[in-house]
Design a protein around this motif. Sequence first.
Motif, PDB file in Angstrom:
ATOM      1  N   LEU A  29       0.866  -1.163   0.000  1.00  0.00           N
ATOM      2  CA  LEU A  29       0.000   0.000   0.000  1.00  0.00           C
ATOM      3  C   LEU A  29       0.910   1.223   0.000  1.00  0.00           C
ATOM      4  N   ALA A  31       1.242   5.258   0.007  1.00  0.00           N
ATOM      5  CA  ALA A  31       0.447   6.448   0.319  1.00  0.00           C
ATOM      6  C   ALA A  31       1.124   7.692  -0.243  1.00  0.00           C
ATOM      7  N   VAL A 166     -10.667   7.766   2.849  1.00  0.00           N
ATOM      8  CA  VAL A 166     -11.285   7.757   4.188  1.00  0.00           C
ATOM      9  C   VAL A 166     -11.615   9.149   4.699  1.00  0.00           C
ATOM     10  N   GLN A 174     -13.212   4.159   8.633  1.00  0.00           N
ATOM     11  CA  GLN A 174     -11.842   4.428   8.176  1.00  0.00           C
ATOM     12  C   GLN A 174     -11.015   3.157   8.312  1.00  0.00           C
ATOM     13  N   MET A 178      -9.376   1.044   5.259  1.00  0.00           N
ATOM     14  CA  MET A 178      -7.921   0.901   5.210  1.00  0.00           C
ATOM     15  C   MET A 178      -7.532  -0.577   5.275  1.00  0.00           C
ATOM     16  N   GLN A 179      -8.257  -1.338   6.105  1.00  0.00           N
ATOM     17  CA  GLN A 179      -7.968  -2.765   6.213  1.00  0.00           C
ATOM     18  C   GLN A 179      -8.219  -3.452   4.870  1.00  0.00           C
ATOM     19  N   HIS A 182      -5.465  -2.624   2.553  1.00  0.00           N
ATOM     20  CA  HIS A 182      -4.284  -3.353   3.011  1.00  0.00           C
ATOM     21  C   HIS A 182      -4.372  -4.821   2.582  1.00  0.00           C
ATOM     22  N   MET A 195      -3.583  10.342   1.073  1.00  0.00           N
ATOM     23  CA  MET A 195      -4.026  10.304   2.470  1.00  0.00           C
ATOM     24  C   MET A 195      -3.801  11.639   3.166  1.00  0.00           C
ATOM     25  N   LEU A 200      -3.273   6.893  10.283  1.00  0.00           N
ATOM     26  CA  LEU A 200      -3.731   5.745   9.509  1.00  0.00           C
ATOM     27  C   LEU A 200      -2.673   5.353   8.485  1.00  0.00           C
ATOM     28  N   THR A 201      -2.035   6.378   7.903  1.00  0.00           N
ATOM     29  CA  THR A 201      -0.984   6.105   6.930  1.00  0.00           C
ATOM     30  C   THR A 201       0.139   5.306   7.583  1.00  0.00           C
ATOM     31  N   PHE A 204      -1.015   1.642   8.147  1.00  0.00           N
ATOM     32  CA  PHE A 204      -1.337   0.737   7.053  1.00  0.00           C
ATOM     33  C   PHE A 204      -0.390   0.789   5.854  1.00  0.00           C
TER      34      PHE A 204
END
Lengths: 267, 359
Positions: A29, A31, A166, A174, A178-179, A182, A195, A200-201, A204
């Motif tokens: 992932l 970002a 998100v 969120q 994100m999951q 991922h 993002m 969160l960044t 993930f």
Amino acid sequence: MLIAKDIGVRLGDNQVLRDLTFTARPGELTAIVGPNGSGKTTLLRALTGDVEFDGAISLSRHDIRTTPPWKLAATRGVLPQSTPMAFPFTVLEVVRLGLIAGIGADRAALPHRALAAVDLAGFEGRFYQELSGGEQQRVQLARVLCQIWEPVVAGEPRWLFLDEPVASLDIGHQLTVMQLAHDYAKAGGGVVAVMHDLNLTAMFADSVALIHNGALVRQDTPAKVFNDHDLSVAYGCALRVNETPVFDSTFLLPHTASTGPGPAHRP
Amino acid sequence: MAVADHIMPAATQTQGDRAPLARRLFWALSVLLAGISLFSLTYGASDTSLLAALGDWVQGRELSLRDRVVLFDIRMPRLVMGVLVGAGLAVSGAVLQGLFRNPLADPALIGVSSGASLGAICAIVLGGYLPARMADFLGYYTVPAAAFIGAWAATMVLYRVSTRRGRTSVATMLLAGIALGAMTNAMAGMLIFIADDAQLRDLTFWSLGSLGGATWSKVFAAGPMIVLLLLAAPLLSTGLNGLALGEAAAGHLGIPVQRVKNLSILGVAALTGAAVAISGGIGFVGIVVPHLLRLVIGPDHRFLLPNAALLGASLLLLADVISRTMVAPAELPIGIITAVIGAPFFLWILLRRRGILDM
Ligand SMILES: Nc1ncnc2c1ncn2[C@@H]1O[C@H](COP(=O)(O)OP(=O)(O)OP(=O)(O)O)[C@@H](O)[C@H]1O
Ligand SMILES: [Mg+2]
């Protein structure tokens, strides 16, 4: 592998991106972060072939400038920042639009599975225009998922491009989204997401590109990119990054931020 | 909308899938169109009745010359023309709305029909100045061809003016349509000034729209084009569905956006041009029919376009029956009937969805 080399983008009189090099690997992932107006959306639009750019971009070894749209559509889906729709579509009808490009098996069941994946099972009969902003955004994500449901097809990875997926979601959703992104990466697909939420960044993302004033500050793992100096320069305020004691990842709190210039002055 | 209210709950029960409903509606509308067609053949200013004529035919009696003329040379071409024009206007309205991503785009309302009228008027008034060989070559098709060129030019100008970066501004579109309409009307006025008496009679019906002048030669001049386009229109469905997401998102779905746009503009211009060439500017069919259908079966163009053709044809035939009988033996131009029904309908859409103008 997504490789963007020496990308420059002009919009009107505005040189929005300058000599920017960016890579993303399948299975990860990646970002894109940076302050408002730094050029994140513009970079994503270049990566998806929506704006004219200087330099070269290739997706799985195909030059995106010369690959026909239907071929690109079979390998990558794009979620815009927001999608207003003019006509009264039901949620199911919107999600089914993703099947236009689809080559996935089991087309009848796919929209329902995609809706369940974004926690909107049971919303099929609702009207899109009568949903909240966050719900609309998740419906669009389900549509994009429908387009490229399997992360790998015939040994080739498929790609998700997400612009602030998100931003309009509550904290529970969120985490759901994100999951999902991922997991898509872990299953072999590639994910590129713009993002704003740095925590969160950090949780993930496998790789982060920090952008400031249309140029790349640094692209590396979150732990390397999220350092006090680079973040403070880019965001124009003093930021302190802390190590979490429990999880093996970084976090930062706005509580520790103060407005005003960071340790170094903005260029 | 009693009909919509009645059917909507069923649509939600099937969990947002309105395709089965749309398929059933297609058959229902086919039956409706057949029924109205028979009625329109039977019912008219003269007492000739299709049923009586059929009875005569079954019993092997000759039809009287008068009945034959009324049925085959007056009512039949009028019926065919009504079906072609109604279906053509409704489908071109639906395609135009898909292209502009807006339910308020109507060929008559935004100047596409005026462009077609201007082209047709040019052909009628200035046709005499065409080189003889070219006039021979075009023949019956001179007026439809000129109407097509006018409609195409108007649509192009509108699209250019009102679309920026893949988003169409409705306010700009409607305003540009007004300006375009005013300009074409002025030019038509100048042409009418230099027209002779015979041409003037030809021209009067453009302003209101009418099926009154229906002849087989008109049907053959525009019919093949309209039928061909009606059959080809569904090829645009997927593209128009994708465009509902915006041009960029449609491109991401693999839709050749530019080609869909070009084909839509050409198709709308040709359909509107052909319809206007034989019937003048009949308004509001293109906006009322698709809007009603969207309320019931949703905006999916795969179902919207075929159903619009059937409902457009049915409603125009119905309006024609009214226009022929309300002030019999005289007749009202059908454009007046469609405007009387359509204009309040347009206001109703605006009332319900004011936000539409801000998009
Ligand atoms: N069409 C345009 N013409 C000229 N300049 C533009 C255009 N679109 C964007 N810009 C400029 O380009 C810069 C980058 O815009 P971009 O949308 O990429 O920012 P962003 O990083 O996505 O910001 P945000 O976090 O607010 O979404 C901004 O300064 C913006 O003003
Ligand atoms: Mg942005």
